[in-house]
Design a protein around this motif. Structure first.
Motif, PDB file in Angstrom:
ATOM      1  N   LYS A   8       0.802  -1.305   0.047  1.00 47.21           N
ATOM      2  CA  LYS A   8       0.113   0.201   0.103  1.00 47.21           C
ATOM      3  C   LYS A   8       0.925   1.222  -0.290  1.00 47.21           C
ATOM      4  CE  LYS A   8      -4.094  -1.959   1.998  1.00 47.21           C
ATOM      5  NZ  LYS A   8      -5.067  -1.888   3.387  1.00 47.21           N
ATOM      6  N   GLN A  11       2.373   1.788  -3.429  1.00 48.00           N
ATOM      7  CA  GLN A  11       1.195   2.377  -4.230  1.00 48.00           C
ATOM      8  C   GLN A  11       1.153   3.698  -3.993  1.00 48.00           C
ATOM      9  OE1 GLN A  11      -2.007  -0.091  -3.303  1.00 48.00           O
ATOM     10  NE2 GLN A  11      -1.818  -1.705  -4.877  1.00 48.00           N
ATOM     11  N   LYS A  15       1.693   6.615  -6.649  1.00 49.47           N
ATOM     12  CA  LYS A  15       0.757   7.678  -7.176  1.00 49.47           C
ATOM     13  C   LYS A  15       1.424   9.088  -7.215  1.00 49.47           C
ATOM     14  CE  LYS A  15      -2.573   9.395  -4.159  1.00 49.47           C
ATOM     15  NZ  LYS A  15      -3.913   9.131  -3.284  1.00 49.47           N
TER      16      LYS A  15
END
Length: 61
Positions: A8, A11, A15
């Motif tokens: 996570k 990610q 981003k």
């Protein structure tokens, strides 16, 4: 730290990577993916440390 949480964080770093690349591009610093990989790892370390700090503070509240 769980593998799922680490993914996570990765990610989240990915981003926001275009924003970081744009910053360097505006400064005239050209980076390719190999250059960005250490920055992704650094961001992940920072998020992990912040998570652990928040977790510890939550226990002490």
């Amino acid at each position: 730290m769980s593998q799922e949480l680490n993914m996570k964080f990765m990610q989240i770093a990915m981003k926001h990577l275009p924003e970081g690349k744009e910053f360097f591009d505006k400064k005239g610093i050209e980076l390719d993916f190999d250059d960005l990989q250490p920055m992704i790892e650094l961001l992940t370390k920072v998020m992990t440390e912040a998570y652990e700090l928040g977790k510890e503070e939550g226990k002490n509240s």
